[in-house]
Design a protein around this motif. Structure first.
Motif, PDB file in Angstrom:
ATOM      1  N   ARG A  85     -28.699  29.385 -20.653  1.00 33.47           N
ATOM      2  CA  ARG A  85     -29.201  29.066 -21.997  1.00 33.47           C
ATOM      3  C   ARG A  85     -30.623  28.502 -22.002  1.00 33.47           C
ATOM      4  NH1 ARG A  85     -26.479  29.209 -26.180  1.00 33.47           N
ATOM      5  NH2 ARG A  85     -24.496  28.905 -25.103  1.00 33.47           N
ATOM      6  N   GLU A  86     -30.902  27.507 -21.208  1.00 33.67           N
ATOM      7  CA  GLU A  86     -32.217  26.855 -21.246  1.00 33.67           C
ATOM      8  C   GLU A  86     -33.333  27.840 -20.903  1.00 33.67           C
ATOM      9  OE1 GLU A  86     -34.640  23.184 -19.142  1.00 33.67           O
ATOM     10  OE2 GLU A  86     -32.452  23.186 -19.050  1.00 33.67           O
ATOM     11  N   ILE A 123     -31.998  35.973 -14.924  1.00 29.75           N
ATOM     12  CA  ILE A 123     -31.366  35.955 -16.241  1.00 29.75           C
ATOM     13  C   ILE A 123     -31.362  37.405 -16.722  1.00 29.75           C
ATOM     14  CG2 ILE A 123     -31.472  35.085 -18.613  1.00 29.75           C
ATOM     15  CD1 ILE A 123     -31.077  32.887 -16.504  1.00 29.75           C
ATOM     16  N   LEU A 154     -23.327  36.877 -26.000  1.00 27.97           N
ATOM     17  CA  LEU A 154     -23.032  35.469 -25.758  1.00 27.97           C
ATOM     18  C   LEU A 154     -24.017  34.990 -24.697  1.00 27.97           C
ATOM     19  CD1 LEU A 154     -19.142  35.651 -25.485  1.00 27.97           C
ATOM     20  CD2 LEU A 154     -20.488  34.853 -27.434  1.00 27.97           C
ATOM     21  N   VAL A 155     -24.468  33.769 -24.809  1.00 24.55           N
ATOM     22  CA  VAL A 155     -25.395  33.224 -23.818  1.00 24.55           C
ATOM     23  C   VAL A 155     -24.626  32.221 -22.969  1.00 24.55           C
ATOM     24  CG1 VAL A 155     -27.558  31.993 -23.439  1.00 24.55           C
ATOM     25  CG2 VAL A 155     -27.340  33.541 -25.398  1.00 24.55           C
ATOM     26  N   ASP A 156     -24.526  32.497 -21.668  1.00 26.34           N
ATOM     27  CA  ASP A 156     -23.836  31.592 -20.758  1.00 26.34           C
ATOM     28  C   ASP A 156     -24.567  30.252 -20.704  1.00 26.34           C
ATOM     29  OD1 ASP A 156     -22.128  33.691 -20.190  1.00 26.34           O
ATOM     30  OD2 ASP A 156     -22.820  33.958 -18.122  1.00 26.34           O
ATOM     31  N   ASP A 157     -23.792  29.171 -20.564  1.00 32.06           N
ATOM     32  CA  ASP A 157     -24.388  27.833 -20.536  1.00 32.06           C
ATOM     33  C   ASP A 157     -25.447  27.678 -19.451  1.00 32.06           C
ATOM     34  OD1 ASP A 157     -22.876  26.993 -22.696  1.00 32.06           O
ATOM     35  OD2 ASP A 157     -21.307  26.082 -21.460  1.00 32.06           O
ATOM     36  N   ASP A 158     -25.188  28.252 -18.263  1.00 35.41           N
ATOM     37  CA  ASP A 158     -26.144  28.084 -17.170  1.00 35.41           C
ATOM     38  C   ASP A 158     -27.408  28.928 -17.329  1.00 35.41           C
ATOM     39  OD1 ASP A 158     -24.857  30.494 -16.676  1.00 35.41           O
ATOM     40  OD2 ASP A 158     -24.598  30.124 -14.533  1.00 35.41           O
ATOM     41  N   TYR A 208     -33.204  31.136 -21.018  1.00 35.87           N
ATOM     42  CA  TYR A 208     -33.241  32.211 -22.016  1.00 35.87           C
ATOM     43  C   TYR A 208     -33.945  31.751 -23.289  1.00 35.87           C
ATOM     44  CZ  TYR A 208     -31.658  35.874 -25.200  1.00 35.87           C
ATOM     45  OH  TYR A 208     -31.605  36.892 -26.122  1.00 35.87           O
ATOM     46  N   GLU A 209     -33.626  30.553 -23.762  1.00 40.10           N
ATOM     47  CA  GLU A 209     -34.288  30.038 -24.967  1.00 40.10           C
ATOM     48  C   GLU A 209     -35.782  29.838 -24.728  1.00 40.10           C
ATOM     49  OE1 GLU A 209     -31.906  26.663 -26.126  1.00 40.10           O
ATOM     50  OE2 GLU A 209     -30.353  27.961 -26.995  1.00 40.10           O
ATOM     51  N   TRP A 261     -23.323  39.598 -22.533  1.00 42.48           N
ATOM     52  CA  TRP A 261     -23.720  38.250 -22.170  1.00 42.48           C
ATOM     53  C   TRP A 261     -25.175  38.222 -21.725  1.00 42.48           C
ATOM     54  CZ3 TRP A 261     -19.700  41.062 -20.315  1.00 42.48           C
ATOM     55  CH2 TRP A 261     -18.410  40.647 -20.659  1.00 42.48           C
TER      56      TRP A 261
END
Length: 108
Positions: free
Chosen positions: A90-91, A3, A84-88, A93-94, A20
């Motif tokens: 996101r989890e 990431i 922007l945070v890519d969907d793949d 990164y959060e 991103w």
């Protein structure tokens, strides 16, 4: 797969290009990165290197800054622009922002 924070530098004022948080695949030597369907090569030496980029797109020549994301979310070096945070990504990164290690970085 890592990431990473990725920002387009070409054609934009300092730290104003789109950015991103993305899943980036690196080669074993870390000289080549693959993200968003692009092949990025690490800038080497000073010949043609922009001080504000560390990778370039092998097809277009566009320059990018690629680095690990910061825990405090201040990934841009000279601005507070949010990526922007890519969907793949996101989890993971959060979870990282909540204190978990990034995938592949569990031991530092």
């Amino acid at each position: 797969m890592r990431i990473m924070y990725v920002q387009l530098k070409t054609g934009h004022d300092t730290d104003r290009g789109p950015a991103w948080i993305a899943c980036v695949q690196f080669t074993r030597t870390w000289r080549t990165a693959y993200v968003h369907g692009r092949t990025l090569r690490r800038v080497s030496g000073t010949a043609g290197a922009n001080f504000d980029s560390n990778f370039y797109d092998v097809d277009t020549g566009e320059e990018f800054w690629v680095s690990g994301p910061k825990l405090d979310g201040t990934d841009g070096r000279y601005s507070n622009q949010k990526p922007l945070v890519d969907d793949d990504a996101r989890e993971a990164y959060e979870a990282f922002l909540a204190g978990a290690p990034l995938p592949g970085r569990e031991n530092g």
